[in-house]
Write an enzyme that holds these catalytic residues in place. Structure first.
Site, PDB file in Angstrom:
ATOM      1  N   LYS A  22       0.936  -1.274  -0.045  1.00  0.00           N
ATOM      2  CA  LYS A  22      -0.027  -0.104  -0.189  1.00  0.00           C
ATOM      3  C   LYS A  22       0.921   1.224  -0.099  1.00  0.00           C
ATOM      4  O   LYS A  22       0.655   2.128  -0.641  1.00  0.00           O
ATOM      5  CB  LYS A  22      -0.918   0.118   1.200  1.00  0.00           C
ATOM      6  CG  LYS A  22      -1.508   1.304   1.396  1.00  0.00           C
ATOM      7  CD  LYS A  22      -2.545   1.444   2.877  1.00  0.00           C
ATOM      8  CE  LYS A  22      -1.997   1.720   4.065  1.00  0.00           C
ATOM      9  NZ  LYS A  22      -1.261   3.149   4.005  1.00  0.00           N
ATOM     10  N   ASN A  23       1.803   1.203   0.851  1.00  0.00           N
ATOM     11  CA  ASN A  23       2.628   2.644   0.997  1.00  0.00           C
ATOM     12  C   ASN A  23       3.615   2.818   0.007  1.00  0.00           C
ATOM     13  O   ASN A  23       4.423   3.948  -0.118  1.00  0.00           O
ATOM     14  CB  ASN A  23       3.453   2.586   2.571  1.00  0.00           C
ATOM     15  CG  ASN A  23       2.279   2.611   3.508  1.00  0.00           C
ATOM     16  OD1 ASN A  23       1.077   3.152   3.396  1.00  0.00           O
ATOM     17  ND2 ASN A  23       2.761   2.751   4.708  1.00  0.00           N
ATOM     18  N   CYS A 116      -5.866  13.106  13.337  1.00  0.00           N
ATOM     19  CA  CYS A 116      -6.492  11.561  12.826  1.00  0.00           C
ATOM     20  C   CYS A 116      -6.360  10.979  14.131  1.00  0.00           C
ATOM     21  O   CYS A 116      -5.750  11.268  15.109  1.00  0.00           O
ATOM     22  CB  CYS A 116      -5.795  11.079  11.723  1.00  0.00           C
ATOM     23  SG  CYS A 116      -4.066  10.587  12.175  1.00  0.00           S
ATOM     24  N   ARG A 121      -0.205  14.622  13.689  1.00  0.00           N
ATOM     25  CA  ARG A 121       0.482  14.267  12.232  1.00  0.00           C
ATOM     26  C   ARG A 121       0.365  15.634  11.286  1.00  0.00           C
ATOM     27  O   ARG A 121      -0.372  15.620  10.146  1.00  0.00           O
ATOM     28  CB  ARG A 121      -0.351  13.086  11.482  1.00  0.00           C
ATOM     29  CG  ARG A 121      -0.228  11.842  12.308  1.00  0.00           C
ATOM     30  CD  ARG A 121      -0.816  10.674  11.701  1.00  0.00           C
ATOM     31  NE  ARG A 121      -0.174  10.162  10.507  1.00  0.00           N
ATOM     32  CZ  ARG A 121      -0.319   8.997   9.963  1.00  0.00           C
ATOM     33  NH1 ARG A 121      -1.546   8.428  10.079  1.00  0.00           N
ATOM     34  NH2 ARG A 121       0.512   8.444   9.093  1.00  0.00           N
ATOM     35  N   ASP A 310       4.035   0.576  12.555  1.00  0.00           N
ATOM     36  CA  ASP A 310       3.090  -0.011  11.763  1.00  0.00           C
ATOM     37  C   ASP A 310       2.983  -1.743  12.309  1.00  0.00           C
ATOM     38  O   ASP A 310       1.883  -2.100  11.668  1.00  0.00           O
ATOM     39  CB  ASP A 310       3.039  -0.067   9.994  1.00  0.00           C
ATOM     40  CG  ASP A 310       2.676   1.532   9.744  1.00  0.00           C
ATOM     41  OD1 ASP A 310       2.089   2.308  10.631  1.00  0.00           O
ATOM     42  OD2 ASP A 310       2.756   1.509   8.613  1.00  0.00           O
ATOM     43  N   ARG A 402      -8.977  -0.554   4.552  1.00  0.00           N
ATOM     44  CA  ARG A 402      -8.070   0.488   3.948  1.00  0.00           C
ATOM     45  C   ARG A 402      -6.837   0.160   3.284  1.00  0.00           C
ATOM     46  O   ARG A 402      -6.047   0.386   2.552  1.00  0.00           O
ATOM     47  CB  ARG A 402      -7.785   1.775   4.735  1.00  0.00           C
ATOM     48  CG  ARG A 402      -9.029   2.593   5.148  1.00  0.00           C
ATOM     49  CD  ARG A 402      -8.716   3.772   5.978  1.00  0.00           C
ATOM     50  NE  ARG A 402      -7.614   4.239   5.594  1.00  0.00           N
ATOM     51  CZ  ARG A 402      -6.572   4.912   6.286  1.00  0.00           C
ATOM     52  NH1 ARG A 402      -6.768   5.236   7.459  1.00  0.00           N
ATOM     53  NH2 ARG A 402      -5.324   5.286   5.753  1.00  0.00           N
TER      54      ARG A 402
END
Ligand code: UD1
Length: 422
Positions: A22-23, A116, A121, A310, A402
């Site tokens: 994803k990243n 968030c 952030r 993460d 997501r």
């Protein structure tokens, strides 16, 4: 709203195919803005964040075709240089359009992300970097409005030396993309060394960019006038890989990940070994075998190559049922222990003081109704559900969608009793 129902207690056995990262996919889709030529991108994961990014780019005028994991895109006709609030607030990575838009079109209007769940952030480093490259930036009505000076410039950003006070992954990626089309040389110091930054650099180089030093803390980019199209395949997702490995280490069993890479998971594999897992890796496969109860492992998150933030929540779930107690220190985000409250509902023993959690392992967790609060916290709760006795029902799993491709199908294939319910 959809939920996941998990009946805990099954060991995990078998093979699972790891998806594209994803990243890496998110910045690489944005790199498509840097040229009017066509990009053909392979191994793109089917995720809600990727769909949100595609929608955002399409709204700007990008032509995008999706076929399975392959995305073909062309930014030949970009009409809007805007990233609206409703998109940036659901996905902070939307900020990644800022650098490419200013670099190629001399202007962009991107919403500030706002707070968030896992902290404030800010995006000040992205903004300061672009200012150093000559962009004029005004914050108005919640939007970052960036423009190249109307008079005196040559219509391009200019190369600059930029020092990051804090290591920022998307900050590094945004400025690296912007610098590819700048006039002169840009040096990014204290840059992020994450493998996804390297993947983006590989893709940009294949498009004609002149980049060196990616993977170190100093990245040098010599700007060119134009970039061209490319066919590029996204790297494997190291966080998805790590999540399945931790799930098997917590639940017990023997699993093999395919289409992945062990070399980008060093600290995670080390911690799993410390927890008692037997790991073997070769080619694009990683095999993990776990018998008996895991041992608790201490960890401290920090930028790559240290332990990834993460993966913090998933290891917290493992520690909850481990033998012994462990200290988990979160140094990247100030509010990334949202999963603790939910784990406690399953009977976990966790004390939190500031950015440190002390987890005392228990022999069992008990299933309960719980709620996902952010992407990686959701993965943690799924792992906890897999090991808890009885049924765990996780609400708000849109967070999970997501960033994890078909997670319940992949876990079912490994023998987990997990299903999606309305
Ligand atoms: C990226 C990852 C995310 C991961 C995080 C840290 C993507 C799409 N997302 O997020 O999964 O959890 O890296 O590895 O790649 N900061 C500032 N000012 C800035 C930018 C960042 O103060 O301008 C702070 C942040 O609040 C945070 C720290 O720097 O405390 C690191 O954040 P950053 O690396 O930028 O995270 P993201 O790139 O958003």
């Amino acid at each position: 709203m959809q939920k996941l129902a998990i009946l805990g207690g099954n060991r995990l056995n078998g093979e699972v195919r790891i998806s594209g990262a994803k990243n890496a996919a998110l910045p690489i889709l944005c790199a498509g803005l840097l040229t009017g030529d066509t990009l053909q991108i392979g191994n793109v994961p089917d995720l809600n964040d990727v769909a949100t990014m595609r929608k955002l780019l399409q709204q700007m005028g990008m032509a995008i075709e999706v076929s399975g994991g392959e995305v073909v895109l062309s930014a030949a006709q970009i009409g809007k240089l805007d990233a609206p609030y409703d998109m940036v607030k659901t996905m902070r990575a939307a900020i990644l359009v800022l650098g490419p838009l200013v670099a190629r079109f001399g202007e962009a209007r991107v919403s500030l992300p706002g707070g968030c769940a896992i902290g404030s952030r800010p995006v000040d480093l992205h903004i300061k970097g672009l200012q150093a490259m000559g962009a004029e930036i005004h914050i108005e009505h919640g939007y970052i409005h960036a423009q190249l000076p109307k008079n005196g410039g040559n219509g391009r950003l200019k190369g600059a030396r930029i020092f990051f006070d804090l290591v920022s992954v998307t900050g590094t990626e945004n400025l690296m993309m912007a610098a590819t089309l700048a006039d002169g040389v840009t040096v990014l110091e204290n840059a992020a060394r994450e493998p996804e930054v390297i993947d983006l650099a590989h893709c940009l180089r294949a498009m004609g960019a002149k980049i060196s030093g990616d993977g170190t803390d100093t990245i040098t980019i010599a700007g060119v006038e134009k970039l061209h199209g490319v066919s590029y395949r996204i790297m494997p997702d190291r966080i998805e890989s790590g999540t399945f490995l931790v799930a098997a280490a917590a639940a017990g069993g023997s699993i093999t990940l395919t289409h992945t890479r062990a070399d980008i998971l060093d600290t995670v594999l080390e911690k799993l070994t410390e927890a008692g897992a037997k790991i073997t890796a070769g080619g694009d496969r990683i095999q993990l075998e776990m018998n008996g109860r895991p041992r608790a492992v201490n960890l401290r998150t920090a930028p790559y190559p240290a332990f990834p933030t993460d993966m913090q929540a998933q290891f917290m779930a493992l520690n909850c049922i481990a033998e012994g107690s462990a200290m988990v220190v979160e140094t990247i985000f100030e509010n990334r222990f949202m999963h603790v409250q939910e784990l406690r509902r399953l009977g976990a023993q966790i004390d939190v003081e500031g950015n440190t959690a002390v987890v005392s392992g228990r022999a069992h967790l008990e299933g309960a109704a719980i709620m996902a609060t952010d992407l990686r916290a959701s993965a943690c709760l799924v792992i906890a559900g897999l090991v808890a006795q009885g049924e765990t029902v996780i609400d708000r799993i849109y967070h999970l969608d997501r960033g994890y491709e078909h997670i319940e199908a992949k876990l079912s294939q490994l023998g987990a009793n997990i299903r999606r319910v309305k």
